[in-house]
Write a protein that holds these residues in place. Structure first.
Motif, PDB file in Angstrom:
ATOM      1  N   SER A  65       0.832  -1.205   0.000  1.00  0.00           N
ATOM      2  CA  SER A  65       0.000   0.000   0.000  1.00  0.00           C
ATOM      3  C   SER A  65       0.864   1.252   0.000  1.00  0.00           C
ATOM      4  N   ILE A  66       1.944   1.207   0.774  1.00  0.00           N
ATOM      5  CA  ILE A  66       2.863   2.343   0.811  1.00  0.00           C
ATOM      6  C   ILE A  66       3.529   2.520  -0.551  1.00  0.00           C
ATOM      7  N   GLN A  67       3.920   1.423  -1.172  1.00  0.00           N
ATOM      8  CA  GLN A  67       4.544   1.516  -2.490  1.00  0.00           C
ATOM      9  C   GLN A  67       3.580   2.132  -3.502  1.00  0.00           C
ATOM     10  N   THR A  68       2.309   1.740  -3.436  1.00  0.00           N
ATOM     11  CA  THR A  68       1.303   2.306  -4.335  1.00  0.00           C
ATOM     12  C   THR A  68       1.165   3.806  -4.125  1.00  0.00           C
ATOM     13  N   ALA A  69       1.132   4.223  -2.862  1.00  0.00           N
ATOM     14  CA  ALA A  69       1.012   5.650  -2.549  1.00  0.00           C
ATOM     15  C   ALA A  69       2.218   6.426  -3.079  1.00  0.00           C
TER      16      ALA A  69
END
Length: 362
Positions: free
Chosen positions: A115-119
């Protein structure tokens, strides 16, 4: 899962550098403090509402500091209610709403990595708050968690006194999904190893009910009369442990904690818990807000994040680590009362009035 400068001095130190983690919560406290979106919106994601500090302190303090630093900034808020999947959905929602910075205390530090990578792929900066999440985060703010464990372990050794080397100790650690738990454990072993006999060690998953079950198992395995002290990684679990000890007829033995929760402070006064660790909420929330606003405005954070920590994913993250404080009956007045975390009226209810008077709080 920290020696010791107390009260306002600790807060001042923490501010100059500018807080059990805990899982398992059935309450859904998702919500937002703004209707969202826009070029100056910051997202705040907290992990659960069982841990009293998040709703009572971290959220409002963070909001207030952001507004002080950036009058036209907005804060979009959500609580994962102890559910890692829910927190992942909340990150997605923040991305959709157009936030520019996300401050997140991860419910599961590994699970949130994607999720952090997507953000980050969407150009959003991410600040890890209190727990070091995996993935490409821009900054991390927390307390020196190894020191927290050291303070806990040393407090237990101090409470055992001359009996320490002959003492069988039960150790109830936090949830392995929380990277802080491993650091608390590391610090505690640093203080305890070679000084006590750790006769039983298990994870309590940051849940009072699980910690109570583990304590019951330890009593069955070791015998009630053989247990001289208990290391609990936080106050929530200490509550379940204290109940189990009372049910087994065990009293007068030291029991540690962390987070300086109101119930923990009251147990310290009553003699059913010996210590906790105070991580001043305001300096941590203020530091996170400052980092978030700086990142939003494209300002440098090197003067704030003066050290680095390596996350479970191997990322080296600019970090700001604050100073924890050990609390016993002797310094309640100079710590949580002096810093106005609680009032005497909060602590000294009818049930604890006699203990408060004996401790000089009333």
């Amino acid at each position: 899962m920290r020696r010791v400068v107390i009260g306002t001095a600790a807060v001042s130190m923490a501010l100059s550098m500018a807080a059990c983690g805990k899982a398992g919560d059935k309450k859904d406290d998702s919500g937002s403090s703004s209707s969202g979106g826009g070029s100056k919106t910051i997202g705040l994601l907290l992990p659960d509402s069982v841990t009293a500090r998040y709703e009572k302190f971290d959220h409002p303090l963070f909001d207030a500091k952001v507004k002080e630093l950036c009058a036209d900034c907005k804060v979009e808020y959500a609580n994962a209610a102890g559910d890692a999947a829910k927190q992942a959905q909340q990150v997605s929602s923040m991305i959709t709403k157009g936030v520019k910075v996300i401050v997140v205390s991860a419910q599961d530090s590994a699970a949130i990595k994607s999720s952090i990578q997507t953000a980050v792929n969407k150009g959003i900066k991410v600040v890890a708050y209190d727990r070091l999440a995996q993935g490409p985060v821009s900054a991390y703010v927390s307390f020196d968690n190894v020191k927290v464990g050291e303070l806990q372990g040393q407090a237990l050794v101090d409470a055992l006194g001359s009996k320490a080397k002959k003492s069988k100790v039960v150790m109830i650690n936090g949830d392995d999904a929380d990277p802080n738990a491993g650091q608390f454990k590391q610090g505690a072993h640093k203080a305890l190893d070679g000084k006590v006999d750790i006769a039983y060690e298990q994870s309590g998953l940051w849940k009072d009910s699980v910690a109570a079950q583990k304590m019951k198992a330890a009593i069955t395995q070791l015998g009630a009369k053989k247990i001289a002290g208990v290391y609990s990684a936080n106050d929530g679990m200490a509550g379940g442990i204290a109940t189990t000890l009372k049910g087994a007829g065990i009293s007068g033995i030291p029991l540690t904690g962390q987070d300086a929760e109101l119930a923990g402070i009251q147990r310290i006064l009553a003699g059913t818990q010996s210590s906790t660790v105070y991580k001043a909420f305001k300096p941590e929330a203020d530091a996170a807000a400052q980092l978030a606003v700086n990142l939003l405005e494209g300002k440098d954070i090197k003067s704030l994040a003066t050290t680095t920590q390596t996350s479970g994913s191997g990322d080296k993250v600019p970090s700001q680590l604050l100073t924890p404080v050990s609390v016993t009956k002797a310094n309640i007045k100079e710590t949580v009362l002096k810093d106005k975390v609680y009032t005497v009226q909060d602590i000294c209810t009818a049930e604890f009035a006699k203990a408060c008077k004996a401790a000089g709080l009333q």
